[in-house]
Design a protein around this motif. Structure first.
Motif, PDB file in Angstrom:
ATOM      1  N   UNK A  87      34.886  55.153  71.262  1.00 44.75           N
ATOM      2  CA  UNK A  87      36.328  55.266  71.523  1.00 44.75           C
ATOM      3  C   UNK A  87      36.671  54.796  72.929  1.00 44.75           C
ATOM      4  N   UNK A  88      35.811  55.130  73.904  1.00 46.60           N
ATOM      5  CA  UNK A  88      36.075  54.779  75.303  1.00 46.60           C
ATOM      6  C   UNK A  88      36.125  53.278  75.534  1.00 46.60           C
ATOM      7  N   UNK A  89      35.560  52.486  74.608  1.00 45.85           N
ATOM      8  CA  UNK A  89      35.533  51.036  74.767  1.00 45.85           C
ATOM      9  C   UNK A  89      36.923  50.409  74.677  1.00 45.85           C
ATOM     10  N   UNK A  90      37.898  51.165  74.186  1.00 46.54           N
ATOM     11  CA  UNK A  90      39.264  50.638  74.060  1.00 46.54           C
ATOM     12  C   UNK A  90      40.199  51.166  75.147  1.00 46.54           C
ATOM     13  N   UNK A  91      39.680  52.010  76.007  1.00 44.03           N
ATOM     14  CA  UNK A  91      40.540  52.669  77.001  1.00 44.03           C
ATOM     15  C   UNK A  91      41.209  51.665  77.935  1.00 44.03           C
ATOM     16  N   UNK A  92      40.453  50.691  78.446  1.00 41.68           N
ATOM     17  CA  UNK A  92      41.061  49.751  79.391  1.00 41.68           C
ATOM     18  C   UNK A  92      42.084  48.854  78.708  1.00 41.68           C
ATOM     19  N   UNK A 214      36.866  40.757  72.030  1.00 39.82           N
ATOM     20  CA  UNK A 214      37.819  40.691  73.140  1.00 39.82           C
ATOM     21  C   UNK A 214      38.789  41.861  73.134  1.00 39.82           C
ATOM     22  N   UNK A 215      38.912  42.546  71.985  1.00 37.54           N
ATOM     23  CA  UNK A 215      39.865  43.649  71.883  1.00 37.54           C
ATOM     24  C   UNK A 215      39.308  44.966  72.424  1.00 37.54           C
ATOM     25  N   UNK A 216      38.061  44.955  72.868  1.00 42.16           N
ATOM     26  CA  UNK A 216      37.479  46.149  73.475  1.00 42.16           C
ATOM     27  C   UNK A 216      36.525  45.754  74.579  1.00 42.16           C
TER      28      UNK A 216
END
Length: 252
Positions: A87-92, A214-216
């Motif tokens: 989940x954290x891979x999408x935070x930025x 690229x989305x994460x």
């Protein structure tokens, strides 16, 4: 003539066999879910944790991003990760709509890291921000497929490198679909072929140079194309599209 005792014995064996197969299937899913996990890149995750404009909450079932200076928000996004992606891979990628758009983002930690098998309703995650008025649901890759099935519980739908299995063409829900020109998994052709399952009003945006990963922020992914866009440009592009889309959802 077959006795009742013999029939019962065979029935017990059949039931035991079915149960054994079910246990093996569940164990297989668990083992598969734990193998090949794509973890969040530490630098990207740390940049969100140290951002003074964002408050990060980690829960057992979700990562929640709030604007640091606001106690309530008018709009939120529940986001489902791709298969086996942290989940954290999408935070930025999603932090821009929090910092610049005063939105709440709830990134789901799906059962077995597979959003498609997670049956929990949207309210489980929207309860992390009970004062939020409007909720979008979104997801990347397989997470987007799960988001499509939850669209009836939300005010808008957001897809990252994904497309719907369910037919939403007659649903008036606002839709934003972001795809990548270099995506080797949710390829441009696949996105085009599934376009008919979205409402005519859906906004379809193909980001030049973006691939599936690229989305994460989780590194390269097998079978993907080669990206021709940097993280900073990807962040600003995704943020700009989400901000514009969210503003339209707010006004409805």
């Amino acid at each position: 003539m077959t006795s009742i005792r013999t029939v019962r014995r065979w029935a017990i064996r059949v039931v035991a066999g079915v149960l054994a197969l079910c246990v093996l299937a569940v164990l297989g899913l668990v083992i598969r879910a734990k193998s090949g996990v794509m973890h969040a890149e530490s630098e990207a995750w740390e940049s969100v944790l140290t951002d003074p404009t964002i408050t990060v909450e980690e829960h057992a079932d979700a990562v929640v991003l709030h604007p640091a200076e606001e106690t309530t928000t008018s709009i939120g996004l529940v986001f489902y990760p791709g298969a086996k992606v942290d989940a954290a891979a999408y935070a930025r990628r999603l932090s821009g709509i929090v910092a610049e758009g005063s939105a709440t983002v709830v990134i789901v930690k799906p059962w077995l890291r597979l959003a498609i098998v997670d049956p929990r309703g949207l309210s489980v995650f929207t309860d992390y921000s009970p004062g939020t008025e409007s909720w979008m649901v979104g997801g990347h890759s397989m997470g987007g497929v799960r988001a499509c099935s939850a669209a009836g519980e939300a005010d808008a739908l957001v897809l990252f490198g994904s497309y719907c299995a369910a037919d939403l063409s007659d649903d008036p829900i606002p839709v934003l679909s972001l795809s990548g020109s270099e995506d080797g998994l949710s390829t441009p052709q696949k996105v085009t072929d599934a376009r008919e399952k979205l409402p005519d009003s859906a906004r379809m945006v193909e980001i030049p140079g973006a691939n599936h990963a690229s989305f994460g922020d989780y590194g390269a992914q097998k079978g993907d194309g080669s990206p021709r866009i940097g993280d900073d440009q990807m962040n600003s592009t995704v943020t700009a599209e989400l901000l514009d889309f969210a503003e339209g959802v707010r006004s409805e």
